[in-house]
Motif scaffolding. Sequence first.
Motif, PDB file in Angstrom:
ATOM      1  N   VAL A 553      18.336  -4.362   3.745  1.00 35.02           N
ATOM      2  CA  VAL A 553      17.249  -5.299   4.028  1.00 35.02           C
ATOM      3  C   VAL A 553      15.919  -4.758   3.494  1.00 35.02           C
ATOM      4  N   THR A 554      15.687  -3.427   3.701  1.00 30.87           N
ATOM      5  CA  THR A 554      14.425  -2.825   3.247  1.00 30.87           C
ATOM      6  C   THR A 554      14.313  -2.888   1.728  1.00 30.87           C
ATOM      7  N   LEU A 555      15.402  -2.572   1.016  1.00 29.37           N
ATOM      8  CA  LEU A 555      15.381  -2.647  -0.447  1.00 29.37           C
ATOM      9  C   LEU A 555      15.153  -4.079  -0.912  1.00 29.37           C
ATOM     10  N   TYR A 556      15.782  -5.016  -0.226  1.00 26.27           N
ATOM     11  CA  TYR A 556      15.600  -6.431  -0.588  1.00 26.27           C
ATOM     12  C   TYR A 556      14.118  -6.819  -0.446  1.00 26.27           C
ATOM     13  N   ARG A 557      13.478  -6.384   0.666  1.00 25.39           N
ATOM     14  CA  ARG A 557      12.064  -6.701   0.885  1.00 25.39           C
ATOM     15  C   ARG A 557      11.178  -6.028  -0.173  1.00 25.39           C
ATOM     16  N   LEU A 558      11.575  -4.776  -0.588  1.00 29.95           N
ATOM     17  CA  LEU A 558      10.792  -4.095  -1.624  1.00 29.95           C
ATOM     18  C   LEU A 558      10.812  -4.890  -2.928  1.00 29.95           C
ATOM     19  N   VAL A 559      12.016  -5.309  -3.339  1.00 26.35           N
ATOM     20  CA  VAL A 559      12.129  -6.078  -4.584  1.00 26.35           C
ATOM     21  C   VAL A 559      11.366  -7.399  -4.449  1.00 26.35           C
ATOM     22  N   GLN A 560      11.499  -8.039  -3.287  1.00 30.84           N
ATOM     23  CA  GLN A 560      10.823  -9.316  -3.049  1.00 30.84           C
ATOM     24  C   GLN A 560       9.309  -9.151  -3.171  1.00 30.84           C
ATOM     25  N   ASN A 564       6.973 -10.628  -6.175  1.00 25.76           N
ATOM     26  CA  ASN A 564       5.886 -11.506  -5.754  1.00 25.76           C
ATOM     27  C   ASN A 564       4.562 -11.054  -6.381  1.00 25.76           C
ATOM     28  N   ASN A 565       4.291  -9.706  -6.374  1.00 22.40           N
ATOM     29  CA  ASN A 565       3.073  -9.177  -7.001  1.00 22.40           C
ATOM     30  C   ASN A 565       3.057  -9.456  -8.500  1.00 22.40           C
ATOM     31  N   THR A 566       4.233  -9.283  -9.163  1.00 22.17           N
ATOM     32  CA  THR A 566       4.307  -9.521 -10.607  1.00 22.17           C
ATOM     33  C   THR A 566       4.012 -10.981 -10.934  1.00 22.17           C
ATOM     34  N   LEU A 567       4.632 -11.894 -10.164  1.00 20.19           N
ATOM     35  CA  LEU A 567       4.432 -13.318 -10.422  1.00 20.19           C
ATOM     36  C   LEU A 567       2.989 -13.745 -10.161  1.00 20.19           C
ATOM     37  N   LYS A 568       2.345 -13.145  -9.151  1.00 21.24           N
ATOM     38  CA  LYS A 568       0.986 -13.548  -8.777  1.00 21.24           C
ATOM     39  C   LYS A 568      -0.078 -12.962  -9.711  1.00 21.24           C
ATOM     40  N   TYR A 569       0.048 -11.670 -10.061  1.00 16.96           N
ATOM     41  CA  TYR A 569      -1.065 -10.968 -10.697  1.00 16.96           C
ATOM     42  C   TYR A 569      -0.774 -10.429 -12.100  1.00 16.96           C
ATOM     43  N   ALA A 570       0.479 -10.124 -12.432  1.00 20.36           N
ATOM     44  CA  ALA A 570       0.751  -9.293 -13.613  1.00 20.36           C
ATOM     45  C   ALA A 570       0.723 -10.060 -14.920  1.00 20.36           C
ATOM     46  N   GLU A 571       1.003 -11.414 -14.881  1.00 20.38           N
ATOM     47  CA  GLU A 571       1.126 -12.199 -16.110  1.00 20.38           C
ATOM     48  C   GLU A 571       2.171 -11.558 -17.033  1.00 20.38           C
ATOM     49  N   ALA A 572       3.298 -11.127 -16.458  1.00 21.50           N
ATOM     50  CA  ALA A 572       4.340 -10.426 -17.219  1.00 21.50           C
ATOM     51  C   ALA A 572       5.388 -11.408 -17.699  1.00 21.50           C
ATOM     52  N   SER A 573       6.129 -10.998 -18.743  1.00 24.22           N
ATOM     53  CA  SER A 573       7.233 -11.809 -19.257  1.00 24.22           C
ATOM     54  C   SER A 573       8.583 -11.154 -19.003  1.00 24.22           C
ATOM     55  N   GLU A 574       8.589  -9.845 -18.743  1.00 17.79           N
ATOM     56  CA  GLU A 574       9.847  -9.132 -18.535  1.00 17.79           C
ATOM     57  C   GLU A 574       9.719  -8.174 -17.364  1.00 17.79           C
TER      58      GLU A 574
END
Length: 645
Positions: A553-560, A564-574
Amino acid sequence: MVWHIKVMKSYLLIILFFSSVQLLAYPSGDSESARRFLNKGILFHQQHELDSASFYVRSAIKTAQRENDMKTYCDAALRISALYINSRSYDSARFWNQKAMEVSHQHQFKKREASAYAGLGMIALRQEQLLDAVSSLKKAYNMMLDAGDAQGAHFTAYNLALTYSRLSDVPKALQYLRTSLVWAREQNNTSFQRSIYHLIARLFRQSNEPDSVNHYEQLSLRVPEKGGNSNSILPYFLAMANRLKMNKKIDSALYYYDSAMEIAIENRDTVTQLNIMVSKAMTALDANQPSKALSILRKVHHNQNKLQGKIDMAVYYETMANAWKQKKQSDSALFYTEKLLAEKENLHIRQNQKYLMELRVKYQAQQKESELIRLKNEVLKSELEQSVRKVQMNTLLGSSFSLLLILIFLTWFYLYRRKKDRMIQQQEVAFLQKEKEAGVAQSLLAGEENERKRIARELHDGLGVLLSSASIFFSNLEEDTDPEREKNLQKARSLVDKANTEVRRISHNLMPMVLSRFGLKAALEDMVDKVSGDLNVYLNVSMNNALSDTIQVTLYRLVQELLNNTLKYAEASEVEISMVVKSDKVHFGYSDNGKGFNTKDKVKSDGIGLVSIRNRVEFLKGNMEYVSEPGKGVTVNISFPVHHN
């Protein structure tokens, strides 16, 4: 037999060359102890003390190996090989030559490698393995020329000529000899010239060309008496002759005695000539040729005024007595036997006189030493008395000073101990405070997760069921034929379906059913599928060991949280996500190619998302490395133990 003698003679030339040149041919920088052992070994080898030579050369090998002095190691290996050749231990000699060759090749010691090949060639020649000898000697010859070692190359060429002569290939033998002869003339090496002329004459004798034989023998006689290294090769000829004489090889021994005699005559060394003649007479007696022995001894007798103190008269008289005894001339044999006994008695008297003289000198020296000791004792007694007084004074001062130092030390130690105790207490308080904070954080995370589960369960089992029932109810009402009412019912049903979908989404985010039913890997793949339209996510999960529900559960929350940070702030493609269990540890990696940020920026570094990630890592008793720079994306590496309490 003659060819065997020439081979041995040529090999002595090679040994002499490497004995005198090898240590000077290479740059300095060797370890002094190893080189010192090797020099002693070479000295004992030249004096024919083979046991002592072997001891010091082996010591040089061990020391050079321990001190990583590979140059001295190679030189010592070549020297021990030469000692084994002298004792006819060809297998051991070959072993050390190959050792020297391997090390020289590895460290690019070209001259030493060439010397090793030359040694292997001489071993093959001594064992009658002529084709192997040609192969090794040729390689040594070419390597010496490439390394600029002209002297070594031409000595090797001489041995190549010897080998070809044994193979009855006279043209090739002459080719190498003529090349070496040009060099010997340029260097004014008369001894080497004479050896070459002798071998060329022997080759022409082998091919039945008497005129050429006579020509080269005359050239040998006309070689001038200067230059060369005849003085240093003389001991080798004498040693070889003595060894052959002991082995009852009379002709070979006489050949080497004659070779030594030529050098002694060339050097006008009368004493050496006399000693050689006595040795030749003894050799003739071993061959049962008393007349020849007496003829030689009469020549020695003509130098009567030079005999005393120059040669061993006891040996001379004993040889004369044995010669007359073999001739069965009892009177003459008895005469020289009496002279032998008288000489031995005189020798005994001289030895006793010498011994008494040495005792007298030692006694006088001891007397002088005793007087010196007495004077020294008086001086020491006076110095001792002064020293005692100084010691007493120094002891008093030292004791006072020591007490003062002890007091200072005890005071310092007391203050230091108090300070250390306070520091330990402060550290314990800080540790307990940290443990308390960690416990609170863990309790909060556990409570948060439990609350998520409860809310998800209530949404799914309570509100979700009600919305599904309402949807079914609205479906039944759609059968009404009133168009306006049917339209409103469809809108109501659409809103209920949307609410139901949203409830399911919120329930899934709070506690994914895939995670609880199928495990972490399936849950992460499901999460990646949902964001695949916005990001290219590369997921690599390899877990052989089962992880606890808490860790999953903890690992799942870490990835989540990271996605979430990447989608919100990073403007990343990969995004790349890796997770592997190795050595009872979980290694988690996450990276994106977004715009990144400056980790020194306090506001961004302490954002809610990163604080949550750090709290979860601390909850797992793990370590986290968070790396980011503007324009270079984000990289996160986390590791923690598999068995988490």
